[in-house]
Enzyme design. Structure first.
Site, PDB file in Angstrom:
ATOM      1  N   GLN A  24       2.051  -7.325 -11.199  1.00  0.00           N
ATOM      2  CA  GLN A  24       1.827  -6.055 -11.897  1.00  0.00           C
ATOM      3  C   GLN A  24       2.985  -5.658 -12.805  1.00  0.00           C
ATOM      4  OE1 GLN A  24       0.389  -4.181  -7.972  1.00  0.00           O
ATOM      5  NE2 GLN A  24      -0.776  -3.082  -9.500  1.00  0.00           N
ATOM      6  N   ARG A  81      10.626  -1.739  -2.588  1.00  0.00           N
ATOM      7  CA  ARG A  81       9.670  -2.725  -2.090  1.00  0.00           C
ATOM      8  C   ARG A  81       9.136  -3.524  -3.279  1.00  0.00           C
ATOM      9  NH1 ARG A  81       3.484  -2.128  -0.856  1.00  0.00           N
ATOM     10  NH2 ARG A  81       3.124  -4.213  -0.066  1.00  0.00           N
ATOM     11  N   HIS A 125       1.201 -10.536  -2.529  1.00  0.00           N
ATOM     12  CA  HIS A 125       0.505  -9.384  -3.126  1.00  0.00           C
ATOM     13  C   HIS A 125      -0.468  -9.949  -4.167  1.00  0.00           C
ATOM     14  CE1 HIS A 125       0.921  -4.810  -3.833  1.00  0.00           C
ATOM     15  NE2 HIS A 125      -0.101  -5.207  -4.580  1.00  0.00           N
ATOM     16  N   ASN A 169       0.020  -7.973   1.613  1.00  0.00           N
ATOM     17  CA  ASN A 169      -0.347  -6.644   1.153  1.00  0.00           C
ATOM     18  C   ASN A 169      -1.872  -6.537   1.087  1.00  0.00           C
ATOM     19  OD1 ASN A 169       0.355  -4.006  -0.236  1.00  0.00           O
ATOM     20  ND2 ASN A 169      -1.163  -4.902  -1.629  1.00  0.00           N
ATOM     21  N   GLU A 170      -2.438  -5.615   1.859  1.00  0.00           N
ATOM     22  CA  GLU A 170      -3.848  -5.261   1.761  1.00  0.00           C
ATOM     23  C   GLU A 170      -4.801  -6.463   1.810  1.00  0.00           C
ATOM     24  OE1 GLU A 170      -4.293  -2.817  -1.733  1.00  0.00           O
ATOM     25  OE2 GLU A 170      -3.019  -1.234  -0.947  1.00  0.00           O
ATOM     26  N   ASN A 295      -0.782   1.603   3.558  1.00  0.00           N
ATOM     27  CA  ASN A 295      -1.026   2.069   2.187  1.00  0.00           C
ATOM     28  C   ASN A 295      -2.137   3.095   2.249  1.00  0.00           C
ATOM     29  OD1 ASN A 295       0.827   0.176   1.441  1.00  0.00           O
ATOM     30  ND2 ASN A 295      -0.566  -1.058   0.193  1.00  0.00           N
ATOM     31  N   TYR A 297      -4.209   6.135   0.126  1.00  0.00           N
ATOM     32  CA  TYR A 297      -4.516   6.818  -1.138  1.00  0.00           C
ATOM     33  C   TYR A 297      -5.551   7.923  -0.957  1.00  0.00           C
ATOM     34  CZ  TYR A 297      -1.787   3.295  -3.505  1.00  0.00           C
ATOM     35  OH  TYR A 297      -0.741   2.506  -3.916  1.00  0.00           O
ATOM     36  N   GLU A 355       2.815   2.308   0.585  1.00  0.00           N
ATOM     37  CA  GLU A 355       2.324   2.772  -0.718  1.00  0.00           C
ATOM     38  C   GLU A 355       1.636   4.122  -0.559  1.00  0.00           C
ATOM     39  OE1 GLU A 355      -0.292   0.174  -2.959  1.00  0.00           O
ATOM     40  OE2 GLU A 355       0.937  -1.567  -2.450  1.00  0.00           O
ATOM     41  N   TRP A 401       4.095   4.634  -4.706  1.00  0.00           N
ATOM     42  CA  TRP A 401       3.456   3.718  -5.647  1.00  0.00           C
ATOM     43  C   TRP A 401       3.128   4.523  -6.892  1.00  0.00           C
ATOM     44  CZ3 TRP A 401       2.928  -1.469  -5.705  1.00  0.00           C
ATOM     45  CH2 TRP A 401       2.221  -1.984  -6.801  1.00  0.00           C
ATOM     46  N   GLU A 408      -2.789  -2.500 -13.543  1.00  0.00           N
ATOM     47  CA  GLU A 408      -3.599  -2.031 -12.419  1.00  0.00           C
ATOM     48  C   GLU A 408      -4.854  -2.918 -12.273  1.00  0.00           C
ATOM     49  OE1 GLU A 408      -3.107  -0.268  -9.859  1.00  0.00           O
ATOM     50  OE2 GLU A 408      -5.180  -0.031  -9.180  1.00  0.00           O
ATOM     51  N   TRP A 409      -4.617  -4.202 -12.050  1.00  0.00           N
ATOM     52  CA  TRP A 409      -5.665  -5.163 -11.714  1.00  0.00           C
ATOM     53  C   TRP A 409      -6.869  -5.079 -12.660  1.00  0.00           C
ATOM     54  CZ3 TRP A 409      -2.877  -8.374  -9.219  1.00  0.00           C
ATOM     55  CH2 TRP A 409      -1.864  -7.922  -8.391  1.00  0.00           C
TER      56      TRP A 409
HETATM   57  O1  IFM Z   1      -1.914  -1.049  -7.720  1.00  0.00           O
HETATM   58  C1  IFM Z   1      -2.430  -1.153  -6.429  1.00  0.00           C
HETATM   59  C2  IFM Z   1      -1.547  -2.030  -5.574  1.00  0.00           C
HETATM   60  O2  IFM Z   1      -1.389  -3.285  -6.122  1.00  0.00           O
HETATM   61  C3  IFM Z   1      -2.151  -2.184  -4.198  1.00  0.00           C
HETATM   62  N1  IFM Z   1      -2.474  -0.907  -3.622  1.00  0.00           N
HETATM   63  C4  IFM Z   1      -3.197   0.030  -4.418  1.00  0.00           C
HETATM   64  C5  IFM Z   1      -2.531   0.197  -5.770  1.00  0.00           C
HETATM   65  C6  IFM Z   1      -3.317   1.212  -6.617  1.00  0.00           C
HETATM   66  O3  IFM Z   1      -4.619   0.778  -6.812  1.00  0.00           O
END
Ligand code: IFM
Length: 447
Positions: A24, A81, A125, A169-170, A295, A297, A355, A401, A408-409
């Site tokens: 990213q 991180r 990641h 990660n995730e 993480n 959100y 995050e 984050w 952003e993917w």
């Molecule tokens: O940008 C992502 C990150 O790579 C992984 N967790 C969620 C973030 C926001 O979508």
């Protein structure tokens, strides 16, 4: 009580961090012998990422890391991180070590330490070496083997200075977004691919944890899961059942194997497939951990599915709250509830918020970004962490984050999560109001 009145809940050792991830922010996609990852292939495939954006240049952190660390220092963050790009270390996934790639992380870690910032490293990641994908990727048990070797190589090189390690990660995103919805690399859309990719990613977590421990006893090792609590929209049995199924999908799919060594039975009902697994593999997955990375959100409110609605797609979601630019409802209380639940059902386990943050449509006005909505989001969520601390949860740190706007993917550069604005044309960085707010908060918390 406001956040200011609750700052005393944070212990003096609390980690006040910021987070990023290699693909990213780094850019330099072909520099110094880096091999291609599944995200290079995916982002270069027309139609996969908004506006055809790629991580080729991103924030050019690979070249500007020293400047970016200076910015972190100016904010007073205590921890950073970051994730390592596996194909920078092993361009083909295994065997031939790329010394120049490793040297980048060596410099990064030394510069952080020179600035008094503690590094915390994520091994994976999402940027799997493309060569491994061509051999089946996370659906191939050999990838778990290769991951263990990659982990050990990095720990041998950096373990004298980096003490906190996150394996994955995730993995929910690896499995679901990468192998079932197809929104992320490698872009597959098969339930059996998703459950098996999840399983071998988890197996690789177990193997890497064992490999790191075998090499150095002084490392703190954890995994980061994206977790999202689910609330029924009313007290009816149907709604509670729908919420409980959604919880299996969001949370227990990964929490149960990591902490209890088993998959939830309902997984087959939701995903239409069960992972192939052996008891011995489940024992490897259930490694004792030093911390769980969380993480957070948003949370979900679900209502009962309509009669005859298939179990997949997952039950209807009814957000009632403010939303961020991602369309995610803002539910700070969900974070307190989540932390308390983790403590109760999977603990005792030290927790680290690896995050938390929000995307908003920022405007630059006379060289400044007055991102008050982001400040409100952050303040409410950090207060939610304070509440959990006040109720006895063992929370060690909070990583915002993100340090800066980044790739952003599937949304490319269209969504901005940073507290530092990045001009992708000039690479100029501007501290948003939220960065200054975070700096003041850290100052107060540590004073
Ligand atoms: O940008 C992502 C990150 O790579 C992984 N967790 C969620 C973030 C926001 O979508």
């Amino acid at each position: 009580m406001t956040l200011a009145n609750k700052l005393s809940h944070f212990p003096p050792t609390f980690q006040w961090g910021v987070a990023t991830a290699a693909y990213q922010v780094e850019g330099a996609a072909t520099n110094d012998g880096r091999g291609p990852s599944i995200w290079d292939a995916f982002s270069h495939t027309p139609g996969k990422v908004l506006n055809g954006d790629t991580g080729d240049v991103a924030c050019d952190h690979y070249h500007r890391y020293s400047y970016d660390i200076g910015l972190m220092k100016s904010l007073g963050v205590t921890h950073y991180r970051f994730s390592v790009s596996w194909p920078r270390i092993f361009p083909q996934g295994r065997k031939d070590l790329n010394v120049k790639g490793l040297a980048f992380y060596d410099r990064l870690v030394d510069t952080l330490l020179d600035h008094g910032i503690t590094p915390i490293l994520t091994l994976y990641h999402w940027d799997l070496p493309l060569a491994l994908q061509q051999q089946g990727g996370w659906q191939n048990p050999d990838t778990a083997e290769a991951f263990g070797h990659y982990a050990q190589t990095l720990a041998a090189a950096l373990g004298d200075r980096v003490k906190q390690w996150i394996t994955h990660n995730e993995p929910w995103c690896t499995a679901y977004l990468g192998h079932l919805s197809g929104e992320h690399a490698p872009g597959l859309t098969s339930p059996s691919a998703a459950v098996n990719a999840a399983h071998y990613a988890l197996l690789s977590h177990g193997k890497a944890t064992m490999a790191l421990r075998a090499l150095r006893a002084d490392l703190q090792i954890g995994i980061t899961l994206n977790l999202s609590p689910v609330y029924p929209d009313n007290n009816s049995e149907e709604s509670r059942k729908a919420a409980s199924l959604q919880d299996v999908f969001n949370n227990r799919w990964f929490l149960d194997p990591v902490f209890l060594g088993r998959y939830p039975e309902e997984l087959a009902l939701i995903l239409g497939a069960v992972p192939q697994h052996t008891p011995a593999e489940m024992e490897i997955i259930r490694q004792p951990l030093d911390f769980l990375g969380v993480n957070y959100y948003s949370a979900q409110v679900v209502s009962a599915p309509q009669r005859h609605q298939p179990a997949w797609p997952v039950p209807h979601v009814t957000p009632r709250d403010r939303t961020t630019a991602m369309g995610w409802p803002v539910i700070p209380r969900g974070l307190t509830d989540l932390l308390m639940r983790l403590n109760r059902e999977y603990g005792p386990i030290p927790l680290v918020i690896t995050e938390n943050g929000a995307a908003y449509d920022d405007l630059i006005e006379e060289g400044m970004v007055h991102d008050n909505e982001r400040i409100a989001y952050l303040s409410d969520h950090i207060e939610a962490v304070a509440d959990a601390l006040g109720q006895g949860a063992d929370v060690k740190g909070y990583y915002l984050w993100s340090l800066m706007d980044n790739f952003e993917w599937a949304f490319g550069y269209a969504k901005r999560f940073g507290i530092i604005h990045v001009n992708y044309r000039t690479q100029e960085r501007i501290l948003k109001d939220s960065a200054l707010w975070y700096r003041n908060l850290i100052r107060e918390a540590l004073s």
